[in-house]
Design a protein around this motif. Structure first.
Motif, PDB file in Angstrom:
ATOM      1  N   PRO A  17       2.825 -82.837  70.282  1.00  0.00           N
ATOM      2  CA  PRO A  17       2.269 -81.549  70.686  1.00  0.00           C
ATOM      3  C   PRO A  17       3.173 -80.824  71.672  1.00  0.00           C
ATOM      4  CG  PRO A  17       1.212 -83.323  71.898  1.00  0.00           C
ATOM      5  CD  PRO A  17       2.139 -83.980  70.920  1.00  0.00           C
ATOM      6  N   GLY A  18       2.888 -79.541  71.828  1.00  0.00           N
ATOM      7  CA  GLY A  18       3.622 -78.755  72.805  1.00  0.00           C
ATOM      8  C   GLY A  18       4.616 -77.817  72.158  1.00  0.00           C
ATOM      9  N   PRO A  19       4.911 -76.701  72.821  1.00  0.00           N
ATOM     10  CA  PRO A  19       5.833 -75.697  72.255  1.00  0.00           C
ATOM     11  C   PRO A  19       7.278 -76.190  72.279  1.00  0.00           C
ATOM     12  CG  PRO A  19       5.223 -75.103  74.491  1.00  0.00           C
ATOM     13  CD  PRO A  19       4.408 -76.306  74.145  1.00  0.00           C
ATOM     14  N   GLY A  20       8.067 -75.675  71.355  1.00  0.00           N
ATOM     15  CA  GLY A  20       9.491 -75.948  71.364  1.00  0.00           C
ATOM     16  C   GLY A  20       9.890 -77.346  70.968  1.00  0.00           C
ATOM     17  N   ARG A  21       9.013 -78.072  70.293  1.00  0.00           N
ATOM     18  CA  ARG A  21       9.351 -79.435  69.857  1.00  0.00           C
ATOM     19  C   ARG A  21      10.122 -79.449  68.540  1.00  0.00           C
ATOM     20  NH1 ARG A  21       8.424 -83.308  73.840  1.00  0.00           N
ATOM     21  NH2 ARG A  21       6.389 -82.983  74.815  1.00  0.00           N
ATOM     22  N   ARG A  22       9.838 -78.455  67.688  1.00  0.00           N
ATOM     23  CA  ARG A  22      10.377 -78.447  66.325  1.00  0.00           C
ATOM     24  C   ARG A  22      10.815 -77.042  65.933  1.00  0.00           C
ATOM     25  NH1 ARG A  22       6.159 -81.451  66.864  1.00  0.00           N
ATOM     26  NH2 ARG A  22       4.801 -79.631  66.808  1.00  0.00           N
ATOM     27  N   VAL A  23      11.778 -76.994  65.024  1.00  0.00           N
ATOM     28  CA  VAL A  23      12.192 -75.736  64.406  1.00  0.00           C
ATOM     29  C   VAL A  23      12.227 -75.964  62.898  1.00  0.00           C
ATOM     30  CG1 VAL A  23      14.039 -74.051  64.120  1.00  0.00           C
ATOM     31  CG2 VAL A  23      13.574 -75.012  66.380  1.00  0.00           C
ATOM     32  N   ARG A  46      13.664 -81.565  68.454  1.00  0.00           N
ATOM     33  CA  ARG A  46      14.360 -81.508  69.736  1.00  0.00           C
ATOM     34  C   ARG A  46      14.538 -82.906  70.303  1.00  0.00           C
ATOM     35  NH1 ARG A  46      11.621 -78.128  74.381  1.00  0.00           N
ATOM     36  NH2 ARG A  46      10.633 -80.140  74.832  1.00  0.00           N
ATOM     37  N   GLY A  47      15.770 -83.247  70.652  1.00  0.00           N
ATOM     38  CA  GLY A  47      16.070 -84.566  71.190  1.00  0.00           C
ATOM     39  C   GLY A  47      16.064 -84.579  72.704  1.00  0.00           C
ATOM     40  N   THR A  48      16.359 -85.731  73.272  1.00  0.00           N
ATOM     41  CA  THR A  48      16.407 -85.868  74.730  1.00  0.00           C
ATOM     42  C   THR A  48      17.530 -85.034  75.328  1.00  0.00           C
ATOM     43  OG1 THR A  48      17.774 -87.842  74.457  1.00  0.00           O
ATOM     44  CG2 THR A  48      15.402 -88.184  74.684  1.00  0.00           C
ATOM     45  N   ASP A  49      18.508 -84.659  74.508  1.00  0.00           N
ATOM     46  CA  ASP A  49      19.592 -83.797  74.980  1.00  0.00           C
ATOM     47  C   ASP A  49      19.230 -82.324  74.914  1.00  0.00           C
ATOM     48  OD1 ASP A  49      19.538 -83.432  72.262  1.00  0.00           O
ATOM     49  OD2 ASP A  49      21.598 -84.076  71.887  1.00  0.00           O
ATOM     50  N   GLU A  50      17.933 -82.035  74.536  1.00  0.00           N
ATOM     51  CA  GLU A  50      17.410 -80.672  74.432  1.00  0.00           C
ATOM     52  C   GLU A  50      17.975 -79.899  73.244  1.00  0.00           C
ATOM     53  OE1 GLU A  50      14.845 -79.607  76.294  1.00  0.00           O
ATOM     54  OE2 GLU A  50      14.890 -81.649  77.081  1.00  0.00           O
ATOM     55  N   LEU A  51      18.767 -80.558  72.393  1.00  0.00           N
ATOM     56  CA  LEU A  51      19.256 -79.917  71.185  1.00  0.00           C
ATOM     57  C   LEU A  51      18.334 -80.250  70.014  1.00  0.00           C
ATOM     58  CD1 LEU A  51      23.070 -80.723  71.531  1.00  0.00           C
ATOM     59  CD2 LEU A  51      21.902 -78.579  72.104  1.00  0.00           C
ATOM     60  N   PHE A  52      18.339 -79.388  68.992  1.00  0.00           N
ATOM     61  CA  PHE A  52      17.499 -79.602  67.821  1.00  0.00           C
ATOM     62  C   PHE A  52      18.327 -80.282  66.726  1.00  0.00           C
ATOM     63  CE2 PHE A  52      15.205 -76.373  70.106  1.00  0.00           C
ATOM     64  CZ  PHE A  52      13.869 -76.696  69.892  1.00  0.00           C
ATOM     65  N   HIS A  53      17.921 -81.511  66.383  1.00  0.00           N
ATOM     66  CA  HIS A  53      18.676 -82.343  65.455  1.00  0.00           C
ATOM     67  C   HIS A  53      18.037 -82.347  64.064  1.00  0.00           C
ATOM     68  CE1 HIS A  53      21.232 -84.281  68.588  1.00  0.00           C
ATOM     69  NE2 HIS A  53      20.211 -83.914  69.370  1.00  0.00           N
ATOM     70  N   ALA A  54      18.879 -82.378  63.035  1.00  0.00           N
ATOM     71  CA  ALA A  54      18.391 -82.428  61.655  1.00  0.00           C
ATOM     72  C   ALA A  54      17.494 -83.639  61.452  1.00  0.00           C
ATOM     73  CB  ALA A  54      19.573 -82.488  60.691  1.00  0.00           C
ATOM     74  N   HIS A  55      16.356 -83.424  60.793  1.00  0.00           N
ATOM     75  CA  HIS A  55      15.391 -84.504  60.583  1.00  0.00           C
ATOM     76  C   HIS A  55      15.066 -84.702  59.110  1.00  0.00           C
ATOM     77  CE1 HIS A  55      11.296 -86.249  60.266  1.00  0.00           C
ATOM     78  NE2 HIS A  55      11.677 -86.974  61.287  1.00  0.00           N
ATOM     79  N   SER A  56      14.610 -83.644  58.420  1.00  0.00           N
ATOM     80  CA  SER A  56      14.169 -83.802  57.029  1.00  0.00           C
ATOM     81  C   SER A  56      14.170 -82.461  56.312  1.00  0.00           C
ATOM     82  CB  SER A  56      12.761 -84.417  56.971  1.00  0.00           C
ATOM     83  OG  SER A  56      11.834 -83.633  57.719  1.00  0.00           O
ATOM     84  N   ILE A  57      14.264 -82.544  54.973  1.00  0.00           N
ATOM     85  CA  ILE A  57      14.117 -81.390  54.099  1.00  0.00           C
ATOM     86  C   ILE A  57      12.760 -81.509  53.416  1.00  0.00           C
ATOM     87  CG2 ILE A  57      14.978 -80.177  52.057  1.00  0.00           C
ATOM     88  CD1 ILE A  57      16.942 -79.924  54.293  1.00  0.00           C
ATOM     89  N   LYS A  58      11.888 -80.540  53.629  1.00  0.00           N
ATOM     90  CA  LYS A  58      10.531 -80.577  53.086  1.00  0.00           C
ATOM     91  C   LYS A  58      10.418 -79.584  51.925  1.00  0.00           C
ATOM     92  CE  LYS A  58       8.741 -81.822  57.627  1.00  0.00           C
ATOM     93  NZ  LYS A  58       8.813 -83.264  57.339  1.00  0.00           N
ATOM     94  N   VAL A  59      10.192 -80.117  50.738  1.00  0.00           N
ATOM     95  CA  VAL A  59      10.072 -79.284  49.543  1.00  0.00           C
ATOM     96  C   VAL A  59       8.595 -79.145  49.206  1.00  0.00           C
ATOM     97  CG1 VAL A  59      10.771 -78.963  47.150  1.00  0.00           C
ATOM     98  CG2 VAL A  59      12.296 -80.160  48.745  1.00  0.00           C
ATOM     99  N   LEU A  60       8.137 -77.895  49.075  1.00  0.00           N
ATOM    100  CA  LEU A  60       6.715 -77.622  48.870  1.00  0.00           C
ATOM    101  C   LEU A  60       6.400 -77.324  47.409  1.00  0.00           C
ATOM    102  CD1 LEU A  60       7.124 -77.251  51.956  1.00  0.00           C
ATOM    103  CD2 LEU A  60       5.493 -75.337  51.843  1.00  0.00           C
ATOM    104  N   THR A  61       5.258 -77.850  46.972  1.00  0.00           N
ATOM    105  CA  THR A  61       4.682 -77.469  45.683  1.00  0.00           C
ATOM    106  C   THR A  61       3.351 -76.801  45.976  1.00  0.00           C
ATOM    107  OG1 THR A  61       5.710 -79.345  44.558  1.00  0.00           O
ATOM    108  CG2 THR A  61       3.855 -78.297  43.445  1.00  0.00           C
ATOM    109  N   TYR A  62       3.089 -75.672  45.329  1.00  0.00           N
ATOM    110  CA  TYR A  62       1.788 -75.053  45.564  1.00  0.00           C
ATOM    111  C   TYR A  62       1.117 -74.644  44.265  1.00  0.00           C
ATOM    112  CZ  TYR A  62       5.239 -71.244  46.387  1.00  0.00           C
ATOM    113  OH  TYR A  62       6.317 -70.391  46.350  1.00  0.00           O
ATOM    114  N   THR A  63      -0.195 -74.530  44.385  1.00  0.00           N
ATOM    115  CA  THR A  63      -0.991 -73.980  43.293  1.00  0.00           C
ATOM    116  C   THR A  63      -1.089 -72.480  43.534  1.00  0.00           C
ATOM    117  OG1 THR A  63      -3.063 -74.293  44.494  1.00  0.00           O
ATOM    118  CG2 THR A  63      -2.307 -76.138  43.142  1.00  0.00           C
ATOM    119  N   GLU A  64      -2.027 -71.833  42.878  1.00  0.00           N
ATOM    120  CA  GLU A  64      -2.134 -70.376  43.030  1.00  0.00           C
ATOM    121  C   GLU A  64      -2.615 -69.963  44.412  1.00  0.00           C
ATOM    122  OE1 GLU A  64      -4.528 -68.917  39.871  1.00  0.00           O
ATOM    123  OE2 GLU A  64      -2.928 -69.094  38.376  1.00  0.00           O
ATOM    124  N   ASP A  65      -3.196 -70.892  45.183  1.00  0.00           N
ATOM    125  CA  ASP A  65      -3.728 -70.464  46.479  1.00  0.00           C
ATOM    126  C   ASP A  65      -3.606 -71.507  47.585  1.00  0.00           C
ATOM    127  OD1 ASP A  65      -5.539 -72.291  45.553  1.00  0.00           O
ATOM    128  OD2 ASP A  65      -7.283 -70.971  45.629  1.00  0.00           O
TER     129      ASP A  65
END
Length: 316
Positions: free
Chosen positions: A248-254, A271-290
């Motif tokens: 939780p909390g702001p600025g944890r993820r981009v 965001r890591g302990t060095d305050e930089l944002f490190h690559a984590h994962s590629i999320k591919v979405l599938t959706y229905t009509e809604d």
């Protein structure tokens, strides 16, 4: 146009072709590299009885078939067992498993519909289903249905008969009918609903807004995380996972929007302990009509460069 320029012109579609066959972006790029090496070596014997494009596809298909003699089919976690329901009991990463990989749309260099034929054939669920077919049957399906080659040309490439090709195609269609996603899983929402779903997902994931996320997922939503074998099925279990794993909390993820397999995708930076944002994962979405019906989250930072994305994000 010289031969080198003509080879380069077809690179994107050849990588897509090999990806359909192999289910791996890295393997597909290696296969295309081998295709070009064989083409250079054999160019003196190429008598232009077909186009350079057709000639390259013949070589690439044979390269893929050779590779598939010594490899296992690519899989997603849901192909290996039943879903989990406890986010605190995730299995360790199974790095020895040949996982399916996503395909960055930018590699096509143009509209997928004009470059590789049927765009649906690149969707993750479809590529995963094709992995269940025997290699030669997979080749027949792709050559006949995606590239629309005549049966006689496919028979010539595979050194078999037209009757055998037609029979193989029938069996492949029957197996895909059993495995492929339901038609409603392939439908997409119209604008502006599609845009709203993506914007809300991005903002809710960054801020850990579970109320918004609950409204975005379908009741039977799935969340998979290769190379982690554990996966989750059903809105409540997916939300339980996100509640446990999103800090939780702001600025944890981009989340940075991209696209893969003709589907919307997001690159997640943590965001890591060095305050930089490190690559984590590629999320591919599938959706229905809604609603969002599935998320395949590839926990493989090594994929980021293929999407033209840095390993460190610039947001401070």
């Amino acid at each position: 146009m010289n031969l080198e320029e003509e080879f380069a012109q077809h690179r994107g579609e050849l990588v897509a072709h090999c990806y359909r066959m192999l289910g791996s972006l890295h393997d597909a790029e290696d296969a295309v590299q081998e295709t070009y090496l064989r083409a250079w070596r054999g160019h003196a014997d190429f008598e232009h009885r077909s186009s350079v494009r057709t000639w390259l596809y013949r070589i690439a298909t044979n390269v893929c078939l050779n590779l598939l003699q010594h490899s296992s089919r690519r899989v997603v976690p849901s192909a290996l067992g039943a879903p989990g329901n406890d986010p605190d009991e995730l299995h360790a990463q199974a790095l020895e498993v040949p996982w399916l990989e996503p395909f960055p749309d930018q590699l096509l260099g143009a509209d997928p519909a004009t470059v590789v034929g049927d765009r649906a054939s690149l969707r993750l669920a479809m590529v995963a289903a094709m992995q269940h077919l025997p290699p030669r049957q997979r080749a027949v399906l792709i050559l006949r249905e995606v590239l629309t080659w005549p049966a006689a040309d496919v028979a010539s490439l595979l050194d078999t008969t037209t009757a055998a090709v037609n029979s193989s195609l029938q069996r492949a269609r029957a197996e895909l009918a059993r495995l492929r996603p339901r038609e409603d899983e392939l439908s997409e929402p119209h604008e502006p609903l599609r845009r709203a779903l993506l914007d809300q997902f991005q903002a809710a994931m960054e801020s850990k807004d579970l109320v918004v996320l609950e409204g975005l997922f379908s009741a039977d939503a799935r969340w998979e995380m290769p190379p982690i074998p554990t996966w989750f099925s059903g809105r409540s279990d997916v939300l339980r996972l996100l509640d446990a794993k999103l800090r939780p909390g702001p600025g944890r993820r981009v989340l940075v929007e991209t696209s893969a397999n003709g589907q919307p995708a997001f690159a997640l930076y943590i965001r890591g302990t060095d305050e930089l944002f490190h690559a984590h994962s590629i999320k591919v979405l599938t959706y229905t009509e809604d609603a969002i019906s599935a998320v395949l989250a590839f926990h493989q930072p090594a994929l980021f460069p293929a999407f033209g994305l840095p390993l460190i994000h610039g947001r401070s």
